[in-house]
Design a protein around this motif. Structure first.
Motif, PDB file in Angstrom:
ATOM      1  N   LEU A   1      42.103  41.936  42.697  1.00  0.00           N
ATOM      2  CA  LEU A   1      43.328  41.398  42.102  1.00  0.00           C
ATOM      3  C   LEU A   1      43.079  40.229  41.158  1.00  0.00           C
ATOM      4  O   LEU A   1      43.973  39.847  40.405  1.00  0.00           O
ATOM      5  CB  LEU A   1      44.304  40.983  43.208  1.00  0.00           C
ATOM      6  N   VAL A   2      41.874  39.669  41.182  1.00  0.00           N
ATOM      7  CA  VAL A   2      41.571  38.570  40.263  1.00  0.00           C
ATOM      8  C   VAL A   2      41.133  39.081  38.898  1.00  0.00           C
ATOM      9  O   VAL A   2      40.903  38.294  37.984  1.00  0.00           O
ATOM     10  CB  VAL A   2      40.474  37.633  40.825  1.00  0.00           C
ATOM     11  N   ASP A   3      41.043  40.391  38.752  1.00  0.00           N
ATOM     12  CA  ASP A   3      40.555  41.010  37.509  1.00  0.00           C
ATOM     13  C   ASP A   3      41.551  42.095  37.098  1.00  0.00           C
ATOM     14  O   ASP A   3      41.637  43.141  37.739  1.00  0.00           O
ATOM     15  CB  ASP A   3      39.170  41.606  37.749  1.00  0.00           C
TER      16      ASP A   3
ATOM     17  N   PRO B   1      38.881  26.744  46.506  1.00  0.00           N
ATOM     18  CA  PRO B   1      38.480  25.561  45.729  1.00  0.00           C
ATOM     19  C   PRO B   1      39.256  25.494  44.419  1.00  0.00           C
ATOM     20  O   PRO B   1      39.397  26.497  43.719  1.00  0.00           O
ATOM     21  CB  PRO B   1      36.989  25.793  45.499  1.00  0.00           C
ATOM     22  N   TRP B   2      39.734  24.293  44.117  1.00  0.00           N
ATOM     23  CA  TRP B   2      40.639  24.114  42.982  1.00  0.00           C
ATOM     24  C   TRP B   2      40.078  24.681  41.691  1.00  0.00           C
ATOM     25  O   TRP B   2      40.803  25.257  40.875  1.00  0.00           O
ATOM     26  CB  TRP B   2      40.925  22.614  42.787  1.00  0.00           C
ATOM     27  N   GLU B   3      38.784  24.530  41.469  1.00  0.00           N
ATOM     28  CA  GLU B   3      38.209  24.883  40.173  1.00  0.00           C
ATOM     29  C   GLU B   3      38.133  26.389  39.938  1.00  0.00           C
ATOM     30  O   GLU B   3      37.893  26.844  38.812  1.00  0.00           O
ATOM     31  CB  GLU B   3      36.810  24.280  40.026  1.00  0.00           C
ATOM     32  N   LYS B   4      38.366  27.193  40.964  1.00  0.00           N
ATOM     33  CA  LYS B   4      38.247  28.641  40.810  1.00  0.00           C
ATOM     34  C   LYS B   4      39.439  29.220  40.050  1.00  0.00           C
ATOM     35  O   LYS B   4      40.589  28.880  40.324  1.00  0.00           O
ATOM     36  CB  LYS B   4      38.114  29.322  42.168  1.00  0.00           C
ATOM     37  N   THR B   5      39.144  30.117  39.126  1.00  0.00           N
ATOM     38  CA  THR B   5      40.181  30.822  38.373  1.00  0.00           C
ATOM     39  C   THR B   5      39.893  32.321  38.435  1.00  0.00           C
ATOM     40  O   THR B   5      38.841  32.749  38.892  1.00  0.00           O
ATOM     41  CB  THR B   5      40.208  30.370  36.900  1.00  0.00           C
ATOM     42  N   THR B   6      40.825  33.111  37.951  1.00  0.00           N
ATOM     43  CA  THR B   6      40.598  34.550  37.912  1.00  0.00           C
ATOM     44  C   THR B   6      39.670  34.894  36.757  1.00  0.00           C
ATOM     45  O   THR B   6      39.362  34.049  35.903  1.00  0.00           O
ATOM     46  CB  THR B   6      41.916  35.319  37.721  1.00  0.00           C
ATOM     47  N   VAL B   7      39.249  36.148  36.711  1.00  0.00           N
ATOM     48  CA  VAL B   7      38.397  36.630  35.611  1.00  0.00           C
ATOM     49  C   VAL B   7      39.066  36.381  34.267  1.00  0.00           C
ATOM     50  O   VAL B   7      38.396  36.069  33.271  1.00  0.00           O
ATOM     51  CB  VAL B   7      38.094  38.130  35.805  1.00  0.00           C
ATOM     52  N   ASP B   8      40.380  36.466  34.247  1.00  0.00           N
ATOM     53  CA  ASP B   8      41.128  36.335  32.998  1.00  0.00           C
ATOM     54  C   ASP B   8      41.607  34.917  32.729  1.00  0.00           C
ATOM     55  O   ASP B   8      42.383  34.685  31.786  1.00  0.00           O
ATOM     56  CB  ASP B   8      42.325  37.293  33.020  1.00  0.00           C
ATOM     57  N   GLY B   9      41.174  33.949  33.539  1.00  0.00           N
ATOM     58  CA  GLY B   9      41.466  32.546  33.263  1.00  0.00           C
ATOM     59  C   GLY B   9      42.744  32.002  33.867  1.00  0.00           C
ATOM     60  O   GLY B   9      43.184  30.910  33.498  1.00  0.00           O
ATOM     61  N   TYR B  10      43.336  32.711  34.816  1.00  0.00           N
ATOM     62  CA  TYR B  10      44.547  32.223  35.480  1.00  0.00           C
ATOM     63  C   TYR B  10      44.173  31.446  36.735  1.00  0.00           C
ATOM     64  O   TYR B  10      43.091  31.630  37.297  1.00  0.00           O
ATOM     65  CB  TYR B  10      45.453  33.408  35.861  1.00  0.00           C
TER      66      TYR B  10
END
Length: 282
Positions: free
Chosen positions: A57-59, A90-99
Motif C-alpha cells: 500500500l505504500v507503492d 518513524p517520522w522520517e519514513k514516507t511512501t514510495v511516492d513521497g507521501y
C-alpha cells in the motif's frame, strides 16, 4: 472477500473466520514470505485455502498491479475489508511516492485499491440484495490524535515536519472515516455499502513502532485479536449491517459516533478530489 493486511493480526483472524464459513478469501499483504506462511496456517486451521495477493500500500504502482491481478481472476468482489495499516512508524519514513507513510498507506493506498475494483459494483448488480460492501478500519485514534485534515501535511514538507507520529496517525484514521462516508454518499445508487469502524484496543503487531514502555503499559489493557474481528465481521457479513452505510461502528458490533468533523460534506469532497488527483494518470 478481500482482506488487506490479511497475513497478520486482525486481518488474518478475519480471514480465518470467513474461511471457516466457506467464503473464498484473498489475503492481501506486502510480504510474500509471511503471506505464504499465513496461507499455510489458515489452510491448516480451517481446511480452506485462502489466495495470497501481493500488494504494498505504500507503492501506488503495487496497488495497481494487485488490482489488475485480482481483476484477471475474479468477476466480482462481495466484500472489501480495507483493514491493513501502519501506526506510529518513524517520522522520517514516507511512501514510495513521497507521501506521509501513515496517510499514504492508511488512506491513499486503500482509496486507490477501492477505486480500481469494479468487481464491487459487479457484485452488487448480481447479488440478491443488490449490495456489495467496503469495510474501512479506522481507530478511536481519529478522535484522540489530531482530529482534522491538514492537506499540506499529506506529503513530506515543512508543514508535515511540525506534526509528530501520533498526530499523523490520528489524521490518517480521521481520513479513513471521511473517505468511508464519502464513498457511501457517492456510490449509494450503485449498491455499495461503506462502513468505517474502530475495532477496539487490540493486541497486535500494529504497535511495534511504539516504545517498549508504551507497549508494556498497553499490553495489559489490550483485548485479544479474537475480539478485534467482531465489529468488522458484523459490518461485512450480517444482513443488519446492510442498513449501516455511512455509519461508524465501535466495539463490539455497535453503531457509534465518530468525531463530528468527519461528517463535513465539503471537507469530504475536498479530500476525495485530492485523492483522485494523486492517482490520475497512473
Amino acid at each position: 472477500m478481500l482482506v488487506t493486511g490479511g497475513s497478520g493480526g486482525i486481518g488474518k483472524e478475519t480471514a480465518k473466520i470467513l474461511l471457516s464459513k466457506n467464503a473464498k478469501v484473498y489475503i492481501a499483504a506486502r510480504n510474500a514470505t509471511t503471506g505464504a506462511e499465513a496461507v499455510q496456517e489458515l489452510a491448516k486451521l480451517t481446511g480452506k485455502t485462502p489466495v495470497f495477493l501481493k500488494v504494498d500500500l505504500v507503492d501506488l504502482k503495487s496497488v495497481k498491479a494487485a488490482a489488475e491481478e485480482f481483476q484477471s481472476k475474479e468477476p466480482k468482489l462481495d466484500v472489501l475489508f480495507n483493514n491493513g495499516g501502519v501506526m506510529f512508524p518513524p517520522w522520517e519514513k514516507t511512501t514510495v511516492d513521497g507521501y506521509d507513510l501513515q496517510f499514504g498507506t492508511n488512506v491513499l493506498g486503500h482509496f486507490y485499491l477501492t477505486k480500481l475494483l469494479p468487481q464491487l459494483t459487479a457484485a452488487a448488480q448480481s447479488s440478491p440484495d443488490g449490495k456489495a460492501r467496503v469495510i474501512n478500519t479506522s481507530s478511536m485514534g481519529h478522535m484522540v490524535f489530531n482530529p482534522s485534515l491538514d492537506f499540506d501535511t499529506f506529503k513530506d514538507g515543512p508543514a508535515r515536519k511540525k506534526l509528530d507520529e501520533k498526530k499523523l496517525y490520528g489524521q490518517s484514521k480521521f481520513g479513513n472515516v471521511v473517505f468511508s462516508n464519502e464513498l457511501a454518499r457517492r456510490y449509494v445508487n450503485q449498491g455499495i455499502v461503506s462502513i468505517s469502524l474502530h475495532p477496539g484496543n487490540i493486541k497486535t503487531d500494529l504497535s511495534r513502532h511504539s516504545s517498549p514502555a508504551e507497549r508494556a503499559l498497553a499490553n495489559w489493557m489490550l483485548y485479544p485479536v479474537s475480539l478485534g474481528v467482531l465489529t468488522q465481521l458484523y459490518a461485512g457479513t450480517t444482513p443488519e449491517a446492510l442498513k449501516l452505510s455511512g455509519k461508524y461502528m465501535i466495539p463490539w458490533a455497535r453503531v457509534g459516533k465518530a468525531h463530528k468533523a468527519t461528517d463535513d460534506p465539503e471537507q469530504a469532497v475536498k479530500l476525495w478530489d485530492w485523492l483522485e488527483e494523486q492517482v490520475k494518470g497512473l
